[in-house]
Design an enzyme around this catalytic site. Structure first.
Site, PDB file in Angstrom:
ATOM      1  N   ASN A  64      -5.959 -84.924  33.953  1.00  0.00           N
ATOM      2  CA  ASN A  64      -7.094 -85.849  33.999  1.00  0.00           C
ATOM      3  C   ASN A  64      -6.736 -87.264  33.562  1.00  0.00           C
ATOM      4  O   ASN A  64      -7.481 -88.198  33.824  1.00  0.00           O
ATOM      5  CB  ASN A  64      -8.245 -85.317  33.129  1.00  0.00           C
ATOM      6  CG  ASN A  64      -7.787 -84.892  31.757  1.00  0.00           C
ATOM      7  OD1 ASN A  64      -6.951 -84.002  31.630  1.00  0.00           O
ATOM      8  ND2 ASN A  64      -8.293 -85.531  30.732  1.00  0.00           N
ATOM      9  N   GLN A  70      -9.993 -81.116  37.836  1.00  0.00           N
ATOM     10  CA  GLN A  70      -9.711 -82.374  38.539  1.00  0.00           C
ATOM     11  C   GLN A  70      -9.096 -82.134  39.920  1.00  0.00           C
ATOM     12  O   GLN A  70      -8.756 -83.096  40.616  1.00  0.00           O
ATOM     13  CB  GLN A  70      -8.798 -83.285  37.699  1.00  0.00           C
ATOM     14  CG  GLN A  70      -9.396 -83.712  36.367  1.00  0.00           C
ATOM     15  CD  GLN A  70     -10.561 -84.697  36.498  1.00  0.00           C
ATOM     16  OE1 GLN A  70     -10.887 -85.171  37.584  1.00  0.00           O
ATOM     17  NE2 GLN A  70     -11.208 -85.002  35.385  1.00  0.00           N
ATOM     18  N   SER A  87     -15.869 -77.436  37.116  1.00  0.00           N
ATOM     19  CA  SER A  87     -17.007 -78.083  36.453  1.00  0.00           C
ATOM     20  C   SER A  87     -17.894 -78.758  37.486  1.00  0.00           C
ATOM     21  O   SER A  87     -17.396 -79.316  38.473  1.00  0.00           O
ATOM     22  CB  SER A  87     -16.459 -79.126  35.469  1.00  0.00           C
ATOM     23  OG  SER A  87     -17.534 -79.825  34.870  1.00  0.00           O
ATOM     24  N   HIS A 110     -20.096 -81.470  37.021  1.00  0.00           N
ATOM     25  CA  HIS A 110     -20.357 -82.914  36.998  1.00  0.00           C
ATOM     26  C   HIS A 110     -19.187 -83.766  37.484  1.00  0.00           C
ATOM     27  O   HIS A 110     -19.308 -84.979  37.594  1.00  0.00           O
ATOM     28  CB  HIS A 110     -20.837 -83.361  35.605  1.00  0.00           C
ATOM     29  CG  HIS A 110     -19.815 -83.375  34.521  1.00  0.00           C
ATOM     30  ND1 HIS A 110     -19.252 -84.540  34.064  1.00  0.00           N
ATOM     31  CD2 HIS A 110     -19.265 -82.389  33.786  1.00  0.00           C
ATOM     32  CE1 HIS A 110     -18.414 -84.262  33.076  1.00  0.00           C
ATOM     33  NE2 HIS A 110     -18.399 -82.962  32.888  1.00  0.00           N
ATOM     34  N   THR A 154     -30.281 -66.843  29.351  1.00  0.00           N
ATOM     35  CA  THR A 154     -30.974 -67.069  30.626  1.00  0.00           C
ATOM     36  C   THR A 154     -30.300 -68.206  31.385  1.00  0.00           C
ATOM     37  O   THR A 154     -30.061 -69.280  30.831  1.00  0.00           O
ATOM     38  CB  THR A 154     -32.466 -67.393  30.364  1.00  0.00           C
ATOM     39  OG1 THR A 154     -33.001 -66.336  29.566  1.00  0.00           O
ATOM     40  CG2 THR A 154     -33.241 -67.514  31.665  1.00  0.00           C
ATOM     41  N   CYS A 190     -13.004 -88.252  27.759  1.00  0.00           N
ATOM     42  CA  CYS A 190     -13.411 -87.159  26.879  1.00  0.00           C
ATOM     43  C   CYS A 190     -12.972 -87.418  25.455  1.00  0.00           C
ATOM     44  O   CYS A 190     -13.516 -86.875  24.514  1.00  0.00           O
ATOM     45  CB  CYS A 190     -12.803 -85.842  27.354  1.00  0.00           C
ATOM     46  SG  CYS A 190     -13.453 -85.376  28.934  1.00  0.00           S
TER      47      CYS A 190
HETATM   48  N1  PLP Z   1     -10.776 -80.020  32.085  1.00  0.00           N
HETATM   49  C1  PLP Z   1     -10.457 -81.209  32.619  1.00  0.00           C
HETATM   50  C2  PLP Z   1      -9.132 -81.377  33.298  1.00  0.00           C
HETATM   51  C3  PLP Z   1     -11.336 -82.291  32.531  1.00  0.00           C
HETATM   52  O1  PLP Z   1     -11.005 -83.465  33.053  1.00  0.00           O
HETATM   53  C4  PLP Z   1     -12.579 -82.097  31.853  1.00  0.00           C
HETATM   54  C5  PLP Z   1     -13.519 -83.219  31.674  1.00  0.00           C
HETATM   55  O2  PLP Z   1     -13.125 -84.366  31.527  1.00  0.00           O
HETATM   56  C6  PLP Z   1     -12.873 -80.833  31.328  1.00  0.00           C
HETATM   57  C7  PLP Z   1     -11.945 -79.823  31.454  1.00  0.00           C
HETATM   58  C8  PLP Z   1     -14.160 -80.567  30.593  1.00  0.00           C
HETATM   59  O3  PLP Z   1     -15.228 -80.422  31.495  1.00  0.00           O
HETATM   60  P1  PLP Z   1     -16.716 -80.175  31.012  1.00  0.00           P
HETATM   61  O4  PLP Z   1     -17.248 -81.524  30.665  1.00  0.00           O
HETATM   62  O5  PLP Z   1     -17.417 -79.587  32.204  1.00  0.00           O
HETATM   63  O6  PLP Z   1     -16.702 -79.236  29.862  1.00  0.00           O
END
Ligand code: PLP
Length: 378
Positions: free
Chosen positions: A150, A180, A200, A202, A238, A324
């Site tokens: 990422n 990613q 994921s 989003h 749920t 993150c």
């Molecule tokens: N793994 C990778 C490679 C990511 O880039 C991210 C988010 O930036 C995640 C995991 C975490 O995703 P989530 O926000 O859905 O927990």
């Protein structure tokens, strides 16, 4: 003006996602476990989304468990598999370049007494399948390796590593964080050789708070929590039908094929590389064969934070390293061979198919202005 070049952090929910979520909230609001019609209606809506996601991953719908996002999916995969398969085999393998969510799951295993082996890229910044496979021995129960990093967009040789491991050690469980890569590169758990695979919502124009875990038939996992029978008891609680419906719709709505979208964003990335190459003191950190969706580069003499705020004032959203980590250094760039002083001067630009070539022109003009106005003031 708003230019969003931070799609690796999150993406804007698509119109289809918003419509499906609104429809689910208005008309499929029942509890999917209830036995009456209103419950059944919600369950059908959720199962429709599961099929939409399964079509995108080319897997059976029954192999998918909905979760709150990739962090939970990876914890369920890693800790859940270690709890079942790691009673006697106490060695687990991962890499030094994983996302914090996977790193965190392995830290917890280490606290439980597992021997955690973290494989680093070689001096040339390349993480080799052979090195990962060589770390696996008869005491190993689990390997986890991400598909696309990422922070740099580096594509890890997951398929090759998993194939090598499967040849020598058939009973080792293989997990991949494909967040990613999903819908950006061809991602198929069977082809990758993954027993468990994390995605994921989003990052693919669905809403935050929803993800899924692909889970190969026959692989046993201990749930993270004990509770109700939802999701085959793997994920009690749920289900959020609107989030799940939006996830399915977003996945289905993505325009074109994976290859077509990759070609388009790849042209934007190439244009950006072209412009950055003509600027002084800029170093590209991403490998040439990295994901077309991510470009990491450093501007010597300018701190990431300074650049980020300068660009933000102009309506341009990018990230410093990984969003993150809230600007905190994760150390991953250094693992890929970026010198610490340059790591402090890094920006990550990440694309989606909504970006336009003009976005690159405006970004580069702003970067040139930042260099002219801010570098000498340090
Ligand atoms: N793994 C990778 C490679 C990511 O880039 C991210 C988010 O930036 C995640 C995991 C975490 O995703 P989530 O926000 O859905 O927990």
């Amino acid at each position: 003006m708003m230019i969003y070049l931070d799609s690796a952090a999150t993406t804007k929910p698509s119109a289809g996602c918003i419509a499906a979520m609104t429809e689910a909230m208005a008309n499929h609001w029942g509890n999917p476990s209830s036995l009456h019609k209103i419950g059944l209606n919600a369950q059908l809506c959720m199962e429709h989304a599961r099929k939409q996601l399964a079509a995108a991953l080319d897997c059976e719908a029954s192999a998918l468990t909905f979760t709150s996002g990739a962090t939970e999916s990876s914890h369920l995969a890693i800790r859940g598999a270690a709890a079942v398969y790691g009673r006697r085999r106490r060695r687990v393998i991962t890499t030094t370049v994983e996302h914090a969510s996977v790193r965190g799951a392995f830290d917890l295993l280490e606290e439980q007494g597992f021997e955690v082996v973290r494989i680093a890229p070689d001096a040339d910044g390349i993480l080799r399948a052979e090195t990962v496979a060589a770390a696996v021995d008869e005491n190993t129960c689990l390997v986890s390796m991400m598909l696309v990093n990422n922070e740099t967009g580096s594509v890890l040789p997951v398929q090759r590593a998993f194939a090598m491991i499967a040849r020598e050690h058939r009973d080792v469980i293989k997990h991949c964080d494909a967040v990613q890569g999903f819908l950006k590169l061809p991602v198929n758990p069977q082809k990758l050789g993954a027993d468990l695979l994390t995605v994921s919502g989003h990052k693919v124009h669905a809403c935050k708070g929803v993800g899924a875990l692909y889970h190969k038939k026959g692989i046993r996992l201990k749930p993270l929590w004990k509770g109700g029978e939802q999701e085959g008891t793997l994920r009690p609680g749920t289900e959020s039908v609107p989030l799940i419906a939006g996830f399915g719709a977003a996945v289905q709505e993505l325009r074109g094929t994976v290859a077509e979208r990759a070609a388009y964003v790849g042209s934007l990335r190439s244009a950006l590389i072209g412009q950055l190459s003509s600027m002084p003191d800029v170093r590209i950190n991403s490998p040439a064969d990295g994901s077309p969706y991510i470009l990491s580069f450093s501007v010597k003499g300018l701190r990431s934070e300074t650049m980020l705020h300068f660009l933000s004032e102009k309506g341009i959203s990018v990230s410093s390293g990984s969003a993150c980590s809230k600007g905190k250094q994760s150390g991953v760039l250094e693992q890929f061979g970026v010198k610490p002083d340059l790591a402090d001067s890094t920006l990550r630009v990440s694309f989606c198919a909504d970006n336009r070539p003009e976005d690159i022109t405006v970004l580069c003009e702003a970067l040139r202005e930042a260099q002219a106005r801010l570098v000498h003031k340090r």
